[in-house]
Scaffold this motif. Sequence first.
Motif, PDB file in Angstrom:
ATOM      1  N   LEU A  20       0.819  -1.210   0.000  1.00 34.98           N
ATOM      2  CA  LEU A  20       0.000   0.000   0.000  1.00 34.98           C
ATOM      3  C   LEU A  20       0.853   1.260   0.000  1.00 34.98           C
ATOM      4  CD1 LEU A  20      -3.010  -1.109   2.179  1.00 34.98           C
ATOM      5  CD2 LEU A  20      -3.013  -0.465  -0.221  1.00 34.98           C
ATOM      6  N   ARG A  21       2.043   1.195   0.535  1.00 33.60           N
ATOM      7  CA  ARG A  21       2.946   2.341   0.386  1.00 33.60           C
ATOM      8  C   ARG A  21       3.291   2.561  -1.087  1.00 33.60           C
ATOM      9  NH1 ARG A  21       6.904   1.034   5.556  1.00 33.60           N
ATOM     10  NH2 ARG A  21       5.786   2.327   7.086  1.00 33.60           N
ATOM     11  N   ARG A  22       3.495   1.464  -1.810  1.00 34.13           N
ATOM     12  CA  ARG A  22       3.782   1.593  -3.245  1.00 34.13           C
ATOM     13  C   ARG A  22       2.577   2.155  -3.998  1.00 34.13           C
ATOM     14  NH1 ARG A  22       5.641  -3.817  -2.697  1.00 34.13           N
ATOM     15  NH2 ARG A  22       3.913  -4.541  -4.013  1.00 34.13           N
ATOM     16  N   ILE A  23       1.390   1.695  -3.637  1.00 35.10           N
ATOM     17  CA  ILE A  23       0.178   2.117  -4.342  1.00 35.10           C
ATOM     18  C   ILE A  23      -0.165   3.571  -4.030  1.00 35.10           C
ATOM     19  CG2 ILE A  23      -2.326   1.780  -4.484  1.00 35.10           C
ATOM     20  CD1 ILE A  23      -1.765  -1.246  -4.022  1.00 35.10           C
ATOM     21  N   LEU A  24      -0.150   3.929  -2.737  1.00 31.35           N
ATOM     22  CA  LEU A  24      -0.634   5.249  -2.330  1.00 31.35           C
ATOM     23  C   LEU A  24       0.415   6.345  -2.463  1.00 31.35           C
ATOM     24  CD1 LEU A  24      -2.769   4.381   0.839  1.00 31.35           C
ATOM     25  CD2 LEU A  24      -3.590   5.027  -1.432  1.00 31.35           C
ATOM     26  N   GLY A  25       1.698   5.972  -2.420  1.00 29.64           N
ATOM     27  CA  GLY A  25       2.751   6.984  -2.480  1.00 29.64           C
ATOM     28  C   GLY A  25       2.602   7.952  -3.646  1.00 29.64           C
ATOM     29  N   PRO A  26       2.454   7.449  -4.883  1.00 31.93           N
ATOM     30  CA  PRO A  26       2.299   8.373  -6.019  1.00 31.93           C
ATOM     31  C   PRO A  26       0.953   9.098  -6.034  1.00 31.93           C
ATOM     32  CG  PRO A  26       3.028   6.182  -6.738  1.00 31.93           C
ATOM     33  CD  PRO A  26       2.584   6.046  -5.318  1.00 31.93           C
ATOM     34  N   LEU A  27      -0.056   8.512  -5.401  1.00 34.50           N
ATOM     35  CA  LEU A  27      -1.395   9.095  -5.441  1.00 34.50           C
ATOM     36  C   LEU A  27      -1.585  10.198  -4.408  1.00 34.50           C
ATOM     37  CD1 LEU A  27      -3.481   5.797  -5.805  1.00 34.50           C
ATOM     38  CD2 LEU A  27      -2.976   7.464  -7.602  1.00 34.50           C
ATOM     39  N   ILE A  28      -0.878  10.067  -3.278  1.00 38.81           N
ATOM     40  CA  ILE A  28      -1.039  11.039  -2.183  1.00 38.81           C
ATOM     41  C   ILE A  28       0.342  11.428  -1.665  1.00 38.81           C
ATOM     42  CG2 ILE A  28      -2.344  11.599  -0.095  1.00 38.81           C
ATOM     43  CD1 ILE A  28      -3.881   8.983  -0.505  1.00 38.81           C
ATOM     44  N   PRO A  29       1.060  12.259  -2.394  1.00 38.16           N
ATOM     45  CA  PRO A  29       2.386  12.676  -1.938  1.00 38.16           C
ATOM     46  C   PRO A  29       2.322  13.331  -0.558  1.00 38.16           C
ATOM     47  CG  PRO A  29       2.017  13.342  -4.212  1.00 38.16           C
ATOM     48  CD  PRO A  29       0.701  12.863  -3.692  1.00 38.16           C
ATOM     49  N   GLY A  30       3.290  12.985   0.286  1.00 36.78           N
ATOM     50  CA  GLY A  30       3.361  13.600   1.613  1.00 36.78           C
ATOM     51  C   GLY A  30       2.637  12.847   2.700  1.00 36.78           C
ATOM     52  N   ILE A  31       1.854  11.833   2.336  1.00 40.17           N
ATOM     53  CA  ILE A  31       1.171  11.026   3.342  1.00 40.17           C
ATOM     54  C   ILE A  31       2.125   9.943   3.839  1.00 40.17           C
ATOM     55  CG2 ILE A  31      -0.583   9.223   3.633  1.00 40.17           C
ATOM     56  CD1 ILE A  31      -1.833  11.853   3.943  1.00 40.17           C
ATOM     57  N   GLU A  32       2.224   9.810   5.174  1.00 39.42           N
ATOM     58  CA  GLU A  32       3.030   8.749   5.768  1.00 39.42           C
ATOM     59  C   GLU A  32       2.113   7.616   6.219  1.00 39.42           C
ATOM     60  OE1 GLU A  32       6.205   7.902   9.401  1.00 39.42           O
ATOM     61  OE2 GLU A  32       4.948   9.701   9.430  1.00 39.42           O
ATOM     62  N   LEU A  33       2.344   6.419   5.690  1.00 41.43           N
ATOM     63  CA  LEU A  33       1.547   5.260   6.058  1.00 41.43           C
ATOM     64  C   LEU A  33       2.351   4.417   7.036  1.00 41.43           C
ATOM     65  CD1 LEU A  33      -1.073   3.655   5.597  1.00 41.43           C
ATOM     66  CD2 LEU A  33       0.084   2.472   3.712  1.00 41.43           C
ATOM     67  N   ILE A  34       1.789   4.209   8.221  1.00 38.26           N
ATOM     68  CA  ILE A  34       2.494   3.459   9.255  1.00 38.26           C
ATOM     69  C   ILE A  34       1.742   2.175   9.582  1.00 38.26           C
ATOM     70  CG2 ILE A  34       3.512   5.558  10.216  1.00 38.26           C
ATOM     71  CD1 ILE A  34       1.485   5.330  12.535  1.00 38.26           C
ATOM     72  N   GLY A  35       2.455   1.238  10.186  1.00 40.86           N
ATOM     73  CA  GLY A  35       1.864  -0.033  10.571  1.00 40.86           C
ATOM     74  C   GLY A  35       1.076   0.059  11.862  1.00 40.86           C
ATOM     75  N   TYR A  36       0.421  -1.044  12.210  1.00 40.22           N
ATOM     76  CA  TYR A  36      -0.488  -1.110  13.359  1.00 40.22           C
ATOM     77  C   TYR A  36      -0.193  -2.373  14.150  1.00 40.22           C
ATOM     78  CZ  TYR A  36      -5.014  -1.637  15.788  1.00 40.22           C
ATOM     79  OH  TYR A  36      -6.004  -1.798  16.723  1.00 40.22           O
ATOM     80  N   ASP A  37      -0.073  -2.216  15.477  1.00 39.35           N
ATOM     81  CA  ASP A  37       0.180  -3.392  16.304  1.00 39.35           C
ATOM     82  C   ASP A  37      -0.858  -3.564  17.411  1.00 39.35           C
ATOM     83  OD1 ASP A  37       0.819  -1.317  17.963  1.00 39.35           O
ATOM     84  OD2 ASP A  37       2.910  -1.906  18.317  1.00 39.35           O
ATOM     85  N   GLY A  38      -1.996  -2.911  17.239  1.00 43.53           N
ATOM     86  CA  GLY A  38      -3.049  -2.997  18.236  1.00 43.53           C
ATOM     87  C   GLY A  38      -3.969  -4.174  18.009  1.00 43.53           C
ATOM     88  N   PRO A  39      -5.033  -4.259  18.817  1.00 40.51           N
ATOM     89  CA  PRO A  39      -5.981  -5.379  18.703  1.00 40.51           C
ATOM     90  C   PRO A  39      -6.768  -5.322  17.406  1.00 40.51           C
ATOM     91  CG  PRO A  39      -6.790  -3.725  20.251  1.00 40.51           C
ATOM     92  CD  PRO A  39      -5.392  -3.322  19.894  1.00 40.51           C
ATOM     93  N   GLU A  40      -7.059  -6.496  16.858  1.00 40.42           N
ATOM     94  CA  GLU A  40      -7.858  -6.589  15.638  1.00 40.42           C
ATOM     95  C   GLU A  40      -9.276  -7.042  16.012  1.00 40.42           C
ATOM     96  OE1 GLU A  40      -5.535  -9.294  13.211  1.00 40.42           O
ATOM     97  OE2 GLU A  40      -4.674  -7.588  12.162  1.00 40.42           O
ATOM     98  N   PRO A  41     -10.282  -6.439  15.416  1.00 33.60           N
ATOM     99  CA  PRO A  41     -11.654  -6.804  15.757  1.00 33.60           C
ATOM    100  C   PRO A  41     -12.058  -8.134  15.124  1.00 33.60           C
ATOM    101  CG  PRO A  41     -11.663  -5.254  13.954  1.00 33.60           C
ATOM    102  CD  PRO A  41     -10.220  -5.411  14.363  1.00 33.60           C
ATOM    103  N   ILE A  42     -13.119  -8.714  15.649  1.00 30.04           N
ATOM    104  CA  ILE A  42     -13.727  -9.883  15.005  1.00 30.04           C
ATOM    105  C   ILE A  42     -14.397  -9.405  13.719  1.00 30.04           C
ATOM    106  CG2 ILE A  42     -15.514 -11.648  15.195  1.00 30.04           C
ATOM    107  CD1 ILE A  42     -15.031 -11.571  18.238  1.00 30.04           C
ATOM    108  N   GLU A  43     -14.068 -10.055  12.627  1.00 25.31           N
ATOM    109  CA  GLU A  43     -14.622  -9.643  11.331  1.00 25.31           C
ATOM    110  C   GLU A  43     -15.956 -10.357  11.111  1.00 25.31           C
ATOM    111  OE1 GLU A  43     -11.750  -9.787   8.119  1.00 25.31           O
ATOM    112  OE2 GLU A  43     -10.127  -9.480   9.557  1.00 25.31           O
ATOM    113  N   ASP A  44     -16.994  -9.802  11.708  1.00 26.20           N
ATOM    114  CA  ASP A  44     -18.309 -10.428  11.633  1.00 26.20           C
ATOM    115  C   ASP A  44     -19.283  -9.640  10.766  1.00 26.20           C
ATOM    116  OD1 ASP A  44     -18.604  -8.273  13.317  1.00 26.20           O
ATOM    117  OD2 ASP A  44     -19.438  -9.395  15.000  1.00 26.20           O
TER     118      ASP A  44
END
Length: 201
Positions: A20-44
Amino acid sequence: MAAARTLVLASHNAHKLEELRRILGPLIPGIELIGYDGPEPIEDGLSFADNALLKARAAAAHTGLPAIADDSGVSVDVLGGMPGIFSARWGGPARSDRANVDLLLWQLTDVHDDHRAAGFVCAAALVIPDADDSEVCRVAVWPGNIAREPRGEYGFGYDPVFIPEGETRSAAELSSEEKDRLSHRTRAFSALAPEIRDRLT
């Protein structure tokens, strides 16, 4: 202003973060995309959009940052759109790519090549905490059909049995650059990018 230009990706998958950094980088210059290490919800949720929004809401609530998420899978016409939102666990509790692909191919054993149409579906969601009009989701489809046997060494999931429309190769035979240009995830996040730009830049 720096925080407003930072997005968190609601996924623990490092490969997806890089994609997604590769995809969004050219589309939205200046946006920093960071990872997530928090809890994930139940996908219901009952749709790809429901599940993408569930994940983005959880990451936004946990971090206090604008969050993006996606939910995706393969939808086969003759199976009424299944595996759909159950794509990752179609083959049973092992949740393995091989089990998922093997079951899908078995289910389509007697289905003629003309009736094996399918699409990779991706819902891409943006959630901004404590904002009016704070949620948006875009859904895109990469059309194609299901092959009779796996082919290719790249990709993951159903890529080895998905033949994109206009191609003779499977998605697993495409280079990462080709897949980035064509995929359902690229299509969905390209549609979401203007919403991210309007709200965060």
